[in-house]
Design an enzyme around this catalytic site. Structure first.
Site, PDB file in Angstrom:
ATOM      1  N   SER A  95       1.142  -1.040  -0.138  1.00  0.00           N
ATOM      2  CA  SER A  95      -0.128   0.621  -0.044  1.00  0.00           C
ATOM      3  C   SER A  95       0.961   0.957  -0.220  1.00  0.00           C
ATOM      4  CB  SER A  95      -0.908   0.454   1.434  1.00  0.00           C
ATOM      5  OG  SER A  95      -1.805   1.014   1.372  1.00  0.00           O
ATOM      6  N   ASP A 224      -9.923  -5.678  -4.469  1.00  0.00           N
ATOM      7  CA  ASP A 224      -8.796  -4.172  -3.388  1.00  0.00           C
ATOM      8  C   ASP A 224     -10.096  -3.242  -3.320  1.00  0.00           C
ATOM      9  OD1 ASP A 224      -7.794  -2.297  -2.552  1.00  0.00           O
ATOM     10  OD2 ASP A 224      -5.434  -3.126  -2.730  1.00  0.00           O
ATOM     11  N   HIS A 253      -7.499  -5.619  -0.182  1.00  0.00           N
ATOM     12  CA  HIS A 253      -6.926  -5.159   0.741  1.00  0.00           C
ATOM     13  C   HIS A 253      -4.827  -5.324   1.389  1.00  0.00           C
ATOM     14  CE1 HIS A 253      -3.724  -1.485  -0.061  1.00  0.00           C
ATOM     15  NE2 HIS A 253      -3.963  -1.667   1.170  1.00  0.00           N
TER      16      HIS A 253
END
Length: 273
Positions: A95, A224, A253
């Site tokens: 991320s 995601d 995610h």
């Protein structure tokens, strides 16, 4: 605890276990190095040296009210890798940490990094704009800012649902995973968390991606809900000189945690290739 005091006085907490080729893990917002537990144990047992740090303002590092920007994050990593004298390293980011990896590699990693892995990464840029019309509207990030600034404990509890895909029919919900996310998040500083929302949503990594010529593996879940795949991985891999994309139907995610065996195996194959 192992801590490095940076040039500006910020203390960065880090783990450094094992021997062999180093793998450096970069966590996502608003978490800590603990989010890499499943990877640290796996790669340590495979004979690698594993390093993971808490980004400034996050986890057990100093709760800074300044320096919460991507250039400083990358410079902090450069200080840490120099201090530990890491060479031929693999850098893996999830991320926001994916953005940190590619900025660090582009600016500082030429003689120190062998390969990189971007997992559910925010690259090349998240926010919607004239140049990125299919990006995520700014209003979404304003809502994250408002929730973080005014009701962080409950907002962070709620955030885990979409993060791990626990709002999908048939999801195997783990309260322990949700509690661990919340624990990590609440260890960090609210000011750093607030500032980092702008960092992960508005930083443009296009030129960083173009500049990197080492092998880069891009991993992304097709479900995601935090960093949509069409605005991130599918664009990022086209900008890389030596990129490889693997996508996963139904993965969320937070797939390094919920789908660790699959993710770890694909990373190991990439490292050994």
């Amino acid at each position: 605890m192992s801590k490095l005091t940076l040039k500006d006085g910020t203390e960065i907490y880090y783990k450094d276990w094992g021997t062999g080729q180093p793998i450096v893990f970069h966590h996502g917002w608003p978490l800590s190095s603990d989010d890499w537990d499943a990877q640290l144990m796996f790669f340590l047992e495979k004979g690698f040296r594993v390093i993971a740090h808490d980004r400034r303002g996050h986890g057990r590092s100093t709760q800074t009210d300044t320096g919460n920007d991507m250039d400083t994050y990358a410079a902090d990593v450069a200080e840490l890798t120099t201090f530990l004298d890491l060479k031929d390293a693999i850098h893996i980011g999830h991320s926001t940490g994916g953005g940190e990896v590619i900025r660090y590699v582009a600016k500082y990693g030429r003689d120190r990094v062998a390969k990189a892995v971007l997992i559910s990464a925010v690259t090349p840029v998240m926010v919607q704009s004239e140049n990125n019309p299919d990006g995520v509207p700014l209003s979404v990030f304003d809502e994250i800012r408002e929730g973080t600034a005014t009701k962080r404990p409950q907002y962070f509890k709620d955030f885990t649902t979409a993060f791990y895909g626990y709002n999908r029919e048939g999801a195997n919900v783990s309260p322990g995973i949700q509690d661990n996310w919340w624990r990590q998040a609440m260890m960090g500083g609210i000011k750093a968390h607030y500032d980092c929302i702008k960092v992960f949503s508005e930083t443009d990594f296009t030129e960083d991606l173009k500049a990197v010529d080492i092998p880069v593996l891009v991993l992304h879940g097709e479900d995601d809900q935090i960093v949509p795949i069409h605005n991130s991985a599918e664009k990022a891999v086209k900008l890389l000189k030596n990129g490889k994309l693997i996508t996963y139907p139904g993965f969320p995610h937070g797939m390094p945690t919920t789908e660790a065996p699959t993710i770890n195996a694909d990373i190991l194959a990439f490292i050994q290739a």
